[in-house]
Design a protein around this motif. Structure first.
Motif, PDB file in Angstrom:
ATOM      1  N   ALA A 220      36.927  11.995   6.052  1.00 29.03           N
ATOM      2  CA  ALA A 220      35.571  12.726   5.879  1.00 29.03           C
ATOM      3  C   ALA A 220      34.371  11.717   5.679  1.00 29.03           C
ATOM      4  CB  ALA A 220      35.539  13.711   4.770  1.00 29.03           C
ATOM      5  N   MET A 221      34.737  10.843   4.832  1.00 29.99           N
ATOM      6  CA  MET A 221      33.864   9.543   4.521  1.00 29.99           C
ATOM      7  C   MET A 221      33.489   8.762   5.559  1.00 29.99           C
ATOM      8  SD  MET A 221      33.398   9.548   1.073  1.00 29.99           S
ATOM      9  CE  MET A 221      33.188   7.989   0.226  1.00 29.99           C
TER      10      MET A 221
ATOM     11  N   GLN B  27      36.820  20.664  10.812  1.00 29.31           N
ATOM     12  CA  GLN B  27      37.797  19.774  11.789  1.00 29.31           C
ATOM     13  C   GLN B  27      38.919  19.350  10.883  1.00 29.31           C
ATOM     14  OE1 GLN B  27      35.375  17.169  13.925  1.00 29.31           O
ATOM     15  NE2 GLN B  27      34.273  18.656  14.875  1.00 29.31           N
ATOM     16  N   LEU B  28      38.473  19.068   9.625  1.00 26.75           N
ATOM     17  CA  LEU B  28      39.643  18.338   8.960  1.00 26.75           C
ATOM     18  C   LEU B  28      40.452  19.401   7.986  1.00 26.75           C
ATOM     19  CD1 LEU B  28      37.550  15.451   7.335  1.00 26.75           C
ATOM     20  CD2 LEU B  28      39.562  15.427   9.107  1.00 26.75           C
ATOM     21  N   GLY B  29      39.987  20.735   8.147  1.00 29.44           N
ATOM     22  CA  GLY B  29      40.925  21.756   7.635  1.00 29.44           C
ATOM     23  C   GLY B  29      39.944  22.712   6.311  1.00 29.44           C
ATOM     24  N   TRP B  30      38.882  22.674   6.354  1.00 24.96           N
ATOM     25  CA  TRP B  30      37.839  23.419   5.343  1.00 24.96           C
ATOM     26  C   TRP B  30      37.181  24.452   6.097  1.00 24.96           C
ATOM     27  CZ3 TRP B  30      32.754  24.626   5.338  1.00 24.96           C
ATOM     28  CH2 TRP B  30      32.163  25.243   4.336  1.00 24.96           C
TER      29      TRP B  30
ATOM     30  N   LEU C  49      38.129  18.596   0.071  1.00 24.06           N
ATOM     31  CA  LEU C  49      37.168  18.865   0.966  1.00 24.06           C
ATOM     32  C   LEU C  49      35.753  19.467   0.469  1.00 24.06           C
ATOM     33  CD1 LEU C  49      39.240  19.291   4.425  1.00 24.06           C
ATOM     34  CD2 LEU C  49      37.975  17.142   3.715  1.00 24.06           C
ATOM     35  N   ASN C  50      36.070  20.344  -0.157  1.00 26.33           N
ATOM     36  CA  ASN C  50      34.811  21.254  -0.712  1.00 26.33           C
ATOM     37  C   ASN C  50      34.099  20.353  -1.635  1.00 26.33           C
ATOM     38  OD1 ASN C  50      33.694  24.013  -0.579  1.00 26.33           O
ATOM     39  ND2 ASN C  50      34.020  23.810  -2.867  1.00 26.33           N
ATOM     40  N   TRP C  51      34.634  19.335  -2.122  1.00 24.59           N
ATOM     41  CA  TRP C  51      33.946  18.468  -3.014  1.00 24.59           C
ATOM     42  C   TRP C  51      32.849  18.022  -2.113  1.00 24.59           C
ATOM     43  CZ3 TRP C  51      33.413  13.146  -2.559  1.00 24.59           C
ATOM     44  CH2 TRP C  51      32.835  12.259  -3.413  1.00 24.59           C
TER      45      TRP C  51
END
Length: 540
Positions: A389-390, A415-418, A431-433
């Motif tokens: 994500a970064m 796309q990463l699962g969130w 990811l929600n962070w």
């Protein structure tokens, strides 16, 4: 003090000490704020009160903190008071924003790429010099490089300081590595976080037009944790201020624990000398801890005793263990008992002087099936989905995207699962962070968002999980827990063996004070019987 101000709604909830400090709106103001005395409450109400009275313009205030967590808390407090326009930044974030804004105007090109983690670069530099270090030595080397930068010393001045052997290197050898690292960054067009401060300082001091722009933008300054300021940060603050004196500094000499990293508490203790017309206030009423924990803290502090507000009597406990393994079992057993009684895992922390002391405790808690969060270890930023994500978010800076940042961020995370549907999975929480940071910043620009993420990574500011916190004391400034276990209180560990001078031992004692004042309701201290007990235990 006018009767009108006493009854002002923004001052009504403050105690007398806090209210007096919050009402001091003009000129240089120094606030000596003891542990648990409500300093964030005080400075947030001071800012809001100054805006309400028309003394401050909200969009011309710059509030500076040292950690993203502190910045987040101050933003939240200000929002709750109806204040949304104040810029709340860490020193590094504020400087990076200015560097990225002015550099293209000055050079016509992009600023150096930010080196968020200097360890891989140092490994490459050492490889070119045919040198190799263990991970622990590499971190020691990086810390010494940061000390040089923050202290504003040249290689020649560094050699005069006679620092001794660092990561196995003589001072002369260290300077060779330092210069090779500097050359490496120049060749690769890289800037580490200390360079961000240095380059911004140099740019503003050499370009009057750009300095005038910043000084027009920011008129009123608040600096939190001022005891931790370094000569480099102080130079930047003075440059931002110019000839003006509209600055409020807040700090506690009793909690000055970063001298080893270049911080100089003398800037706080000497504030009244530099500004003879400054108003100085003290906040010493401790709202956090029970009276007996406060009494223990006062027995360790050399000056300015805290005044306990809470009357509950819960004596700190000192336990002896036969070995590190036995100590870990005692601590884990105590934690398991508290959890069985209904305590939340996030209410409990185990603190130590050095990271390795936490390892047997982490293993023992794992054996009992108790989840932990190791604070300050940077583990969160090594999680695969977080790293991806970064990278994806940073890549947005080199492409032109017509969609709003919120939509782009949603696509990347999806796309990463969130998903927007809340989940209990750890991956979803990780990811929600990113969404939480976006919301906290109030729909930031892409550059602002990327800067904030980089700053969080630099400072190891990870999301708080519902788990037992394991941390070194240095990683706990500004935090508190209902129950604190402080382990490894033996000579050579706490105080640390390399603390030899009077100044170093005094800093270790202040670190012990910080550890004690993290506890609200229960404090348990432990040592191992086959080593000499810490001399600090004799102070209690």
């Amino acid at each position: 003090m006018s009767q009108d101000s006493v009854g002002h709604p923004l001052l009504a909830g403050l105690d007398e000490q806090q209210r007096e400090a919050a009402q001091a709106l003009r000129g240089p103001v120094g606030i000596l704020a003891g542990a648990g005395s409500g300093k964030t409450r005080t400075i947030s109400h001071r800012i809001a009160y100054g805006i309400d009275r028309g003394v401050f313009a909200a969009n011309r205030i710059l509030a500076l903190t040292y950690t993203n967590r502190a910045a987040s808390e101050l933003r939240s407090r200000l929002r709750s008071l109806g204040v949304t326009e104040v810029a709340v930044r860490t020193f590094h974030s504020a400087a990076l924003g200015q560097l990225q804004f002015f550099w293209p105007q000055l050079t016509g090109g992009l600023p150096p790429k930010l080196l968020t983690n200097k360890l891989p670069a140092l490994r490459e530099v050492l490889g070119e010099l045919r040198l190799e270090l263990r991970d622990e030595e590499l971190r020691e080397l990086a810390a010494e490089i940061e000390l040089v930068s923050y202290s504003l010393v040249s290689p020649g001045q560094y050699l005069e300081r006679e620092r001794g052997v660092i990561a196995g290197f003589s001072p002369e050898r260290f300077v060779t590595v330092l210069e090779a690292y500097s050359n490496y960054k120049q060749q690769k067009r890289l800037a580490d976080w200390e360079d961000v401060l240095t380059l911004t300082l140099g740019l503003l001091r050499s370009e009057d037009r750009m300095l005038e722009h910043v000084q027009q933008q920011y008129r009123f300054f608040t600096v939190d944790e001022y005891q931790d300021i370094s000569p480099l940060q102080q130079a930047l603050l003075e440059t931002w201020l110019g000839e003006r004196e509209d600055v409020c500094v807040v700090g506690d000499p009793r909690q000055a624990i970063y001298g080893f990293a270049g911080a100089d508490a003398g800037f706080l203790t000497g504030f009244g000398s530099r500004y003879p017309n400054a108003e100085i206030f003290e906040l010493n009423r401790n709202y956090r801890s029970t009276s007996e924990i406060v009494a223990s803290a006062n027995s360790v502090a050399s000056t300015r005793n805290l005044e306990p507000v809470r009357g509950e009597l819960t004596s700190p406990v000192v336990i002896e263990a036969a070995s590190a393994s036995a100590e870990a079992k005692r601590i884990a057993s105590g934690i398991a008992k508290s959890l069985a009684e209904g305590w939340a895992p996030s209410d409990i922390a185990v603190l130590s002087r050095i990271n390795s002391q936490l390892e047997p405790i982490e293993r023992e808690l794992g054996t009992l099936g108790i989840s932990v969060q190791v604070r300050g270890a940077g583990r969160f930023f090594r999680i695969p989905e977080v790293q991806k994500a970064m990278l994806a978010i940073r890549a947005l800076q080199i492409s032109t995207q017509p969609q709003p940042l919120f939509m782009l961020l949603s696509e990347i995370l999806s796309q990463l699962g969130w998903s927007s549907q809340e989940s209990k999975s750890e991956k979803w929480r990780n990811l929600n962070w990113f969404m939480e940071i976006f919301d906290e910043l109030g729909s930031p620009s892409l550059d602002e968002f990327v800067r904030e993420l980089g700053e969080r990574e630099r400072s190891g500011d990870e999301p708080i999980r519902e788990a037992i916190t394991l941390a070194t004391v240095h990683a706990t400034k500004g935090l508190e827990w209902r129950a604190v276990y402080l382990c490894g209180l033996n000579q050579g560990w706490f105080p640390i063996s390399h603390a030899k001078t009077e100044a170093q031992l005094a800093e270790e004692r202040r670190l012990f004070y910080v550890a004690i004042t993290r506890a609200c309701d229960q404090l348990t201290m432990s040592y191992i019987s086959d080593r000499e007990r810490s001399s600090f235990l004799k102070l209690l």
